[in-house]
Design a protein around this motif. Sequence first.
Motif, PDB file in Angstrom:
ATOM      1  N   ARG A  72       0.830  -1.206   0.000  1.00 47.69           N
ATOM      2  CA  ARG A  72       0.000   0.000   0.000  1.00 47.69           C
ATOM      3  C   ARG A  72       0.867   1.259   0.000  1.00 47.69           C
ATOM      4  O   ARG A  72       0.604   2.215  -0.751  1.00 47.69           O
ATOM      5  CB  ARG A  72      -0.913  -0.011   1.222  1.00 47.69           C
ATOM      6  CG  ARG A  72      -1.819   1.180   1.293  1.00 47.69           C
ATOM      7  CD  ARG A  72      -2.758   1.068   2.463  1.00 47.69           C
ATOM      8  NE  ARG A  72      -2.933   2.391   2.996  1.00 47.69           N
ATOM      9  CZ  ARG A  72      -3.127   2.684   4.245  1.00 47.69           C
ATOM     10  NH1 ARG A  72      -3.203   1.731   5.130  1.00 47.69           N
ATOM     11  NH2 ARG A  72      -3.280   3.904   4.637  1.00 47.69           N
ATOM     12  N   LEU A  75       2.380   1.732  -3.439  1.00 50.83           N
ATOM     13  CA  LEU A  75       1.405   2.274  -4.396  1.00 50.83           C
ATOM     14  C   LEU A  75       1.115   3.750  -4.125  1.00 50.83           C
ATOM     15  O   LEU A  75       0.970   4.538  -5.062  1.00 50.83           O
ATOM     16  CB  LEU A  75       0.117   1.460  -4.365  1.00 50.83           C
ATOM     17  CG  LEU A  75       0.204   0.089  -5.011  1.00 50.83           C
ATOM     18  CD1 LEU A  75      -1.060  -0.717  -4.735  1.00 50.83           C
ATOM     19  CD2 LEU A  75       0.440   0.208  -6.501  1.00 50.83           C
ATOM     20  N   PHE A  79       1.736   6.613  -6.970  1.00 51.41           N
ATOM     21  CA  PHE A  79       0.708   7.519  -7.493  1.00 51.41           C
ATOM     22  C   PHE A  79       1.003   8.974  -7.131  1.00 51.41           C
ATOM     23  O   PHE A  79       0.732   9.876  -7.922  1.00 51.41           O
ATOM     24  CB  PHE A  79      -0.677   7.103  -7.012  1.00 51.41           C
ATOM     25  CG  PHE A  79      -1.201   5.894  -7.737  1.00 51.41           C
ATOM     26  CD1 PHE A  79      -1.430   5.928  -9.100  1.00 51.41           C
ATOM     27  CD2 PHE A  79      -1.451   4.725  -7.064  1.00 51.41           C
ATOM     28  CE1 PHE A  79      -1.893   4.822  -9.783  1.00 51.41           C
ATOM     29  CE2 PHE A  79      -1.913   3.600  -7.736  1.00 51.41           C
ATOM     30  CZ  PHE A  79      -2.137   3.654  -9.096  1.00 51.41           C
ATOM     31  N   ASP A 117       4.637  -2.391 -10.949  1.00 52.75           N
ATOM     32  CA  ASP A 117       3.955  -2.890 -12.150  1.00 52.75           C
ATOM     33  C   ASP A 117       3.257  -4.215 -11.850  1.00 52.75           C
ATOM     34  O   ASP A 117       2.122  -4.431 -12.282  1.00 52.75           O
ATOM     35  CB  ASP A 117       4.958  -3.059 -13.297  1.00 52.75           C
ATOM     36  CG  ASP A 117       4.277  -3.471 -14.585  1.00 52.75           C
ATOM     37  OD1 ASP A 117       3.378  -2.722 -15.038  1.00 52.75           O
ATOM     38  OD2 ASP A 117       4.620  -4.543 -15.126  1.00 52.75           O
ATOM     39  N   LEU A 120       0.166  -3.371  -9.803  1.00 49.01           N
ATOM     40  CA  LEU A 120      -0.877  -2.794 -10.650  1.00 49.01           C
ATOM     41  C   LEU A 120      -1.543  -3.869 -11.503  1.00 49.01           C
ATOM     42  O   LEU A 120      -2.762  -3.866 -11.674  1.00 49.01           O
ATOM     43  CB  LEU A 120      -0.295  -1.697 -11.544  1.00 49.01           C
ATOM     44  CG  LEU A 120       0.220  -0.445 -10.830  1.00 49.01           C
ATOM     45  CD1 LEU A 120       0.913   0.475 -11.807  1.00 49.01           C
ATOM     46  CD2 LEU A 120      -0.905   0.268 -10.122  1.00 49.01           C
ATOM     47  N   THR A 121      -0.754  -4.811 -12.005  1.00 54.10           N
ATOM     48  CA  THR A 121      -1.303  -5.903 -12.806  1.00 54.10           C
ATOM     49  C   THR A 121      -2.196  -6.784 -11.950  1.00 54.10           C
ATOM     50  O   THR A 121      -3.289  -7.171 -12.375  1.00 54.10           O
ATOM     51  CB  THR A 121      -0.161  -6.738 -13.422  1.00 54.10           C
ATOM     52  OG1 THR A 121       0.659  -5.870 -14.206  1.00 54.10           O
ATOM     53  CG2 THR A 121      -0.706  -7.841 -14.298  1.00 54.10           C
ATOM     54  N   LEU A 123      -3.841  -5.970  -9.358  1.00 49.95           N
ATOM     55  CA  LEU A 123      -5.044  -5.221  -8.987  1.00 49.95           C
ATOM     56  C   LEU A 123      -5.873  -4.819 -10.197  1.00 49.95           C
ATOM     57  O   LEU A 123      -6.897  -4.162 -10.055  1.00 49.95           O
ATOM     58  CB  LEU A 123      -4.657  -3.964  -8.198  1.00 49.95           C
ATOM     59  CG  LEU A 123      -3.999  -4.213  -6.849  1.00 49.95           C
ATOM     60  CD1 LEU A 123      -3.479  -2.916  -6.266  1.00 49.95           C
ATOM     61  CD2 LEU A 123      -4.975  -4.887  -5.895  1.00 49.95           C
ATOM     62  N   ASP A 124      -5.410  -5.204 -11.389  1.00 47.50           N
ATOM     63  CA  ASP A 124      -6.096  -4.919 -12.647  1.00 47.50           C
ATOM     64  C   ASP A 124      -6.243  -3.412 -12.873  1.00 47.50           C
ATOM     65  O   ASP A 124      -7.305  -2.923 -13.253  1.00 47.50           O
ATOM     66  CB  ASP A 124      -7.463  -5.625 -12.693  1.00 47.50           C
ATOM     67  CG  ASP A 124      -8.000  -5.738 -14.115  1.00 47.50           C
ATOM     68  OD1 ASP A 124      -7.178  -5.737 -15.049  1.00 47.50           O
ATOM     69  OD2 ASP A 124      -9.230  -5.796 -14.288  1.00 47.50           O
ATOM     70  N   ILE A 125      -5.158  -2.697 -12.624  1.00 45.29           N
ATOM     71  CA  ILE A 125      -5.111  -1.255 -12.869  1.00 45.29           C
ATOM     72  C   ILE A 125      -4.229  -1.044 -14.089  1.00 45.29           C
ATOM     73  O   ILE A 125      -3.089  -1.497 -14.126  1.00 45.29           O
ATOM     74  CB  ILE A 125      -4.533  -0.497 -11.660  1.00 45.29           C
ATOM     75  CG1 ILE A 125      -5.406  -0.716 -10.432  1.00 45.29           C
ATOM     76  CG2 ILE A 125      -4.386   0.988 -11.973  1.00 45.29           C
ATOM     77  CD1 ILE A 125      -4.844  -0.133  -9.163  1.00 45.29           C
ATOM     78  N   THR A 126      -4.765  -0.362 -15.087  1.00 44.72           N
ATOM     79  CA  THR A 126      -3.994  -0.147 -16.311  1.00 44.72           C
ATOM     80  C   THR A 126      -3.076   1.057 -16.145  1.00 44.72           C
ATOM     81  O   THR A 126      -3.415   2.028 -15.470  1.00 44.72           O
ATOM     82  CB  THR A 126      -4.920   0.082 -17.517  1.00 44.72           C
ATOM     83  OG1 THR A 126      -5.783   1.184 -17.238  1.00 44.72           O
ATOM     84  CG2 THR A 126      -5.748  -1.150 -17.802  1.00 44.72           C
ATOM     85  N   ARG A 127      -1.930   0.969 -16.791  1.00 41.83           N
ATOM     86  CA  ARG A 127      -0.954   2.062 -16.769  1.00 41.83           C
ATOM     87  C   ARG A 127      -1.103   2.883 -18.036  1.00 41.83           C
ATOM     88  O   ARG A 127      -1.257   2.339 -19.106  1.00 41.83           O
ATOM     89  CB  ARG A 127       0.457   1.511 -16.711  1.00 41.83           C
ATOM     90  CG  ARG A 127       0.774   0.764 -15.459  1.00 41.83           C
ATOM     91  CD  ARG A 127       2.114   0.112 -15.571  1.00 41.83           C
ATOM     92  NE  ARG A 127       3.147   1.081 -15.848  1.00 41.83           N
ATOM     93  CZ  ARG A 127       4.257   1.212 -15.136  1.00 41.83           C
ATOM     94  NH1 ARG A 127       4.481   0.432 -14.136  1.00 41.83           N
ATOM     95  NH2 ARG A 127       5.157   2.112 -15.453  1.00 41.83           N
ATOM     96  N   LYS A 128      -1.051   4.157 -17.871  1.00 43.21           N
ATOM     97  CA  LYS A 128      -1.043   5.055 -19.028  1.00 43.21           C
ATOM     98  C   LYS A 128       0.330   5.692 -19.111  1.00 43.21           C
ATOM     99  O   LYS A 128       1.000   5.899 -18.115  1.00 43.21           O
ATOM    100  CB  LYS A 128      -2.114   6.137 -18.884  1.00 43.21           C
ATOM    101  CG  LYS A 128      -3.511   5.585 -18.990  1.00 43.21           C
ATOM    102  CD  LYS A 128      -4.513   6.708 -18.978  1.00 43.21           C
ATOM    103  CE  LYS A 128      -5.908   6.122 -19.118  1.00 43.21           C
ATOM    104  NZ  LYS A 128      -6.915   7.158 -19.114  1.00 43.21           N
TER     105      LYS A 128
END
Length: 134
Positions: A72, A75, A79, A117, A120-121, A123-128
């Motif tokens: 946590r 992350l 962010f 990374d 994020l993967t 947690l199914d969060i896409t990277r822009k």
Amino acid sequence: MDSGMMLYRAIVRSRIDYGAVVYGSAAKTTLEPISVIANNAMRIITGAFRSTPIESLNVLANELPLPLRRDRLALQYYFKTRSQLNNPALKHITDISDKRLFAAKRNICPPFSLRVDGLLTSLDITRKAVKPSF
């Protein structure tokens, strides 16, 4: 128990959290003494027996397990840094060009950018893409 947990959070957990983003990639055997200290402190505060499972102890103390807490904090750092386009660390925390290199090396801890990374993967969060303004 409330004042004990306040002391735990102020003294013990604050020291554990300090630098967790950096040492979060250490080997599990290296992180184990930190968990032992935190768990013993929570046992004393809650009055739990030594045989109480760690998961139950975390529920009694209303605390996240330390590995989840480190994730946590990583992350949050990721962010927060990504939101500041002038931050000099931005290009380092978003660089995943070494992904294939570290995928082949199982016994080496990946850098922060690859650890995040993976989080994020999972947690199914896409990277822009981010374009730093340097």
